[in-house]
Design an enzyme around this catalytic site. Structure first.
Site, mmCIF file in Angstrom:
data_model
loop_
_atom_site.group_PDB
_atom_site.id
_atom_site.type_symbol
_atom_site.label_atom_id
_atom_site.label_comp_id
_atom_site.label_asym_id
_atom_site.label_seq_id
_atom_site.Cartn_x
_atom_site.Cartn_y
_atom_site.Cartn_z
ATOM 1 N N PRO A 105 -44.867 7.468 -22.072
ATOM 2 C CA PRO A 105 -44.361 6.670 -23.193
ATOM 3 C C PRO A 105 -45.462 5.788 -23.785
ATOM 4 O O PRO A 105 -46.436 5.490 -23.088
ATOM 5 C CB PRO A 105 -43.283 5.779 -22.551
ATOM 6 C CG PRO A 105 -43.156 6.189 -21.125
ATOM 7 C CD PRO A 105 -44.341 7.024 -20.772
ATOM 8 N N ASP A 106 -45.333 5.398 -25.037
ATOM 9 C CA ASP A 106 -46.292 4.431 -25.583
ATOM 10 C C ASP A 106 -45.848 3.023 -25.162
ATOM 11 O O ASP A 106 -44.923 2.865 -24.368
ATOM 12 C CB ASP A 106 -46.462 4.596 -27.115
ATOM 13 C CG ASP A 106 -45.197 4.313 -27.895
ATOM 14 O OD1 ASP A 106 -44.271 3.731 -27.326
ATOM 15 O OD2 ASP A 106 -45.143 4.664 -29.095
ATOM 16 N N ARG A 108 -45.018 0.253 -27.320
ATOM 17 C CA ARG A 108 -44.134 -0.579 -28.136
ATOM 18 C C ARG A 108 -42.898 0.107 -28.692
ATOM 19 O O ARG A 108 -42.108 -0.533 -29.376
ATOM 20 C CB ARG A 108 -44.951 -1.213 -29.280
ATOM 21 C CG ARG A 108 -45.954 -2.206 -28.776
ATOM 22 C CD ARG A 108 -46.864 -2.754 -29.846
ATOM 23 N NE ARG A 108 -47.810 -3.694 -29.261
ATOM 24 C CZ ARG A 108 -48.924 -3.361 -28.631
ATOM 25 N NH1 ARG A 108 -49.253 -2.091 -28.502
ATOM 26 N NH2 ARG A 108 -49.726 -4.284 -28.114
ATOM 27 N N ASP A 181 -55.055 7.123 -19.925
ATOM 28 C CA ASP A 181 -54.462 8.217 -19.150
ATOM 29 C C ASP A 181 -55.446 9.302 -18.744
ATOM 30 O O ASP A 181 -55.096 10.223 -18.013
ATOM 31 C CB ASP A 181 -53.296 8.835 -19.946
ATOM 32 C CG ASP A 181 -53.707 9.270 -21.353
ATOM 33 O OD1 ASP A 181 -54.877 9.639 -21.572
ATOM 34 O OD2 ASP A 181 -52.854 9.231 -22.271
ATOM 35 N N HIS A 198 -60.544 0.936 -23.660
ATOM 36 C CA HIS A 198 -59.777 0.091 -22.744
ATOM 37 C C HIS A 198 -59.872 0.579 -21.305
ATOM 38 O O HIS A 198 -59.024 0.265 -20.482
ATOM 39 C CB HIS A 198 -58.314 0.018 -23.186
ATOM 40 C CG HIS A 198 -58.150 -0.642 -24.532
ATOM 41 N ND1 HIS A 198 -56.953 -0.697 -25.212
ATOM 42 C CD2 HIS A 198 -59.041 -1.286 -25.328
ATOM 43 C CE1 HIS A 198 -57.118 -1.328 -26.373
ATOM 44 N NE2 HIS A 198 -58.381 -1.684 -26.466
HETATM 45 P P1 CNA Z 1 -48.704 1.410 -29.256
HETATM 46 O O1 CNA Z 1 -48.825 0.033 -29.765
HETATM 47 O O2 CNA Z 1 -47.616 1.708 -28.284
HETATM 48 O O3 CNA Z 1 -48.543 2.349 -30.563
HETATM 49 C C1 CNA Z 1 -48.305 3.717 -30.465
HETATM 50 C C2 CNA Z 1 -48.254 4.303 -31.852
HETATM 51 O O4 CNA Z 1 -48.075 5.699 -31.716
HETATM 52 C C3 CNA Z 1 -47.116 3.768 -32.716
HETATM 53 O O5 CNA Z 1 -47.622 3.448 -33.994
HETATM 54 C C4 CNA Z 1 -46.123 4.943 -32.769
HETATM 55 O O6 CNA Z 1 -45.462 4.990 -33.998
HETATM 56 C C5 CNA Z 1 -47.061 6.122 -32.636
HETATM 57 N N1 CNA Z 1 -46.499 7.334 -32.072
HETATM 58 C C6 CNA Z 1 -45.688 7.493 -31.004
HETATM 59 N N2 CNA Z 1 -45.479 8.793 -30.738
HETATM 60 C C7 CNA Z 1 -46.178 9.479 -31.685
HETATM 61 C C8 CNA Z 1 -46.373 10.867 -31.935
HETATM 62 N N3 CNA Z 1 -45.826 11.841 -31.182
HETATM 63 N N4 CNA Z 1 -47.174 11.205 -32.978
HETATM 64 C C9 CNA Z 1 -47.751 10.274 -33.765
HETATM 65 N N5 CNA Z 1 -47.595 8.953 -33.572
HETATM 66 C C10 CNA Z 1 -46.834 8.569 -32.528
HETATM 67 O O7 CNA Z 1 -50.049 1.931 -28.593
HETATM 68 P P2 CNA Z 1 -51.572 1.668 -29.032
HETATM 69 O O8 CNA Z 1 -52.341 2.769 -28.442
HETATM 70 O O9 CNA Z 1 -51.712 1.380 -30.467
HETATM 71 O O10 CNA Z 1 -51.878 0.301 -28.277
HETATM 72 C C11 CNA Z 1 -52.973 0.134 -27.513
HETATM 73 C C12 CNA Z 1 -52.646 -0.052 -26.043
HETATM 74 C C13 CNA Z 1 -51.598 0.891 -25.548
HETATM 75 C C14 CNA Z 1 -53.862 0.279 -25.243
HETATM 76 O O11 CNA Z 1 -54.302 -0.846 -24.561
HETATM 77 C C15 CNA Z 1 -53.473 1.394 -24.276
HETATM 78 O O12 CNA Z 1 -54.129 1.286 -23.062
HETATM 79 C C16 CNA Z 1 -52.016 1.277 -24.150
HETATM 80 N N6 CNA Z 1 -51.260 2.465 -23.706
HETATM 81 C C17 CNA Z 1 -51.880 3.613 -23.346
HETATM 82 C C18 CNA Z 1 -51.146 4.701 -22.947
HETATM 83 C C19 CNA Z 1 -51.857 5.963 -22.533
HETATM 84 O O13 CNA Z 1 -52.952 5.888 -21.989
HETATM 85 N N7 CNA Z 1 -51.281 7.124 -22.804
HETATM 86 C C20 CNA Z 1 -49.748 4.637 -22.937
HETATM 87 C C21 CNA Z 1 -49.132 3.452 -23.325
HETATM 88 C C22 CNA Z 1 -49.899 2.364 -23.710
#
Ligand code: CNA
Length: 354
Positions: A105-106, A108, A181, A198
């Site tokens: 999951p993301d 926010r 990840d 990060h």
């Molecule tokens: P965020 O703030 O959660 O934003 C995620 C963005 O992705 C949002 O704008 C969503 O609308 C968009 N989104 C979600 N699913 C999709 C999709 N399938 N296609 C296109 N867009 C999509 O996360 P950010 O990365 O902006 O914030 C930075 C943080 C989140 C960093 O410090 C990371 O380490 C941290 N993070 C990382 C992971 C990971 O490593 N996979 C997961 C969750 C959070």
């Protein structure tokens, strides 16, 4: 349970069989060196920006229909430039959204990591799990999160392979990722181009002593349930995930000003809410195309999406669907599938990823 770990120098314990693997192994060594983050200036510590709700969107000046028409024209222009290899210095700026289809999951979204942490720990501010001073107070929250995260063997998405594919075509200058990840390491042969702004789970250190730990020793103990502490200062040790209040990965500072000559920035799956990464799209030159791919219209105050002649294009698609459209429109589908098959064979053998 808690144990002490002596900070020590890294040793390269891996041998390579072919170029792809040796690139990857070199990259792991670089990551370890990059991870100390010692001498970066204080103002470069990462901080969450104001929540989106606090930033009013500008009033839409054109109808949705007109917006679609403008975007479609720009998309066609973009595809023509891409398929003719006119973009030769592509920079990716990516976030959690590119990994959601792998099951991570993301932060926010409604069912994102923050919401899950809120419910699990009855926390008002789930960001606290990633605050350094909170980690010193009680490392349990992050360590539990990390153990659960690492026990799932997440695999790269189509978007990760797409970045790798463009690297293979020699069209990419840098990939700036906020993700922790490590899916870029599982999909991208040329790790030298990847900046884990990060940090990630591929190395570990003592945040107080700023010393690297022997990764294998740390990782084995940690995954068996031990919260590792430093022998020297007794502080809690952790993977080199950059917390709020910590400096970004050193490689970020040696590269982020080197994108002035980029010709295309693909900004995907990031809400651009964490500083200083959120300022990265402003660092490219005035002529550089900026294609923002996200299911939400990210920071419309930062981009000129609706301007007919602007360099900014908003694509409101999921990241993997965007890749499907681009592959189809550039007629690269067959080539891409063959590429992915080969990469999976090569990287699948790596001992980190079994
Ligand atoms: P965020 O703030 O959660 O934003 C995620 C963005 O992705 C949002 O704008 C969503 O609308 C968009 N989104 C979600 N699913 C999709 C999709 N399938 N296609 C296109 N867009 C999509 O996360 P950010 O990365 O902006 O914030 C930075 C943080 C989140 C960093 O410090 C990371 O380490 C941290 N993070 C990382 C992971 C990971 O490593 N996979 C997961 C969750 C959070």
């Amino acid at each position: 349970m808690s144990t002490n770990e002596e900070p020590q120098k890294n040793e390269n314990k891996i041998t390579s069989e072919d170029t792809a693997e040796s690139n990857l192994i070199n990259a792991f060594e670089n990551l370890k060196i990059d991870s100390t983050n010692e001498n970066s200036p204080n103002e470069n510590k990462i901080e969450p920006e104001e929540p989106l709700e606090a930033q009013p969107e500008p009033e839409p000046e054109i109808s949705e229909e007109k917006f679609k028409e403008i975007s479609q024209k720009k998309y066609e222009k973009f595809i023509n430039l891409l398929k003719s290899n006119s973009f030769k210095k592509i920079v990716f700026m990516v976030g959690a959204g590119i990994s959601t289809t792998s099951g991570i999951p993301d932060f926010r979204s409604k069912d994102g990591i923050f919401q899950k942490l809120k419910e699990k720990y009855k926390m008002e501010r789930p960001e606290d799990v990633f605050e350094l001073y909170k980690f010193y107070e009680n490392p349990k929250f992050f360590n539990e999160f990390a153990r659960e995260f690492l026990s799932k063997n997440y695999t790269p998405t189509k978007f990760h392979y797409f970045m790798s594919f463009l690297c293979h075509k020699n069209l990419v200058k840098y990939i700036f990722t906020q993700n922790i990840d490590c899916l870029e390491a599982k999909s991208i042969v040329d790790q030298q181009k990847v900046i884990y702004a990060h940090g990630n789970f591929l190395s570990a250190h003592c945040p107080r002593c700023k010393k690297d730990l022997d990764y294998y020793k740390f990782h084995n103990k940690f995954m068996k349930g031990t919260d590792v502490t430093c022998k020297k200062c007794n502080g809690p040790c952790k993977y080199n995930i950059v917390f709020y209040g910590e400096q970004l990965n050193k490689k970020y500072f040696s590269t982020h000003e080197d994108i002035k000559d980029a010709d295309l920035a693909i900004i995907c799956g990031t809400s651009l809410q964490v500083f200083p990464f959120s300022a990265l799209p402003q660092e490219v030159g005035d002529e550089c195309w900026r294609v923002v791919v996200d299911i939400n219209k990210v920071r419309p105050n930062l981009f000129e999406y609706a301007e007919e002649n602007s360099r900014d294009l908003y694509v409101g698609q999921k990241s993997d669907d965007f890749v499907d459209s681009v592959l189809k429109d550039c007629k690269w589908k067959f080539e891409f599938e063959k590429f992915v098959e080969d990469i999976k064979k090569k990287l699948g053998r790596h001992k980190y990823f079994r």
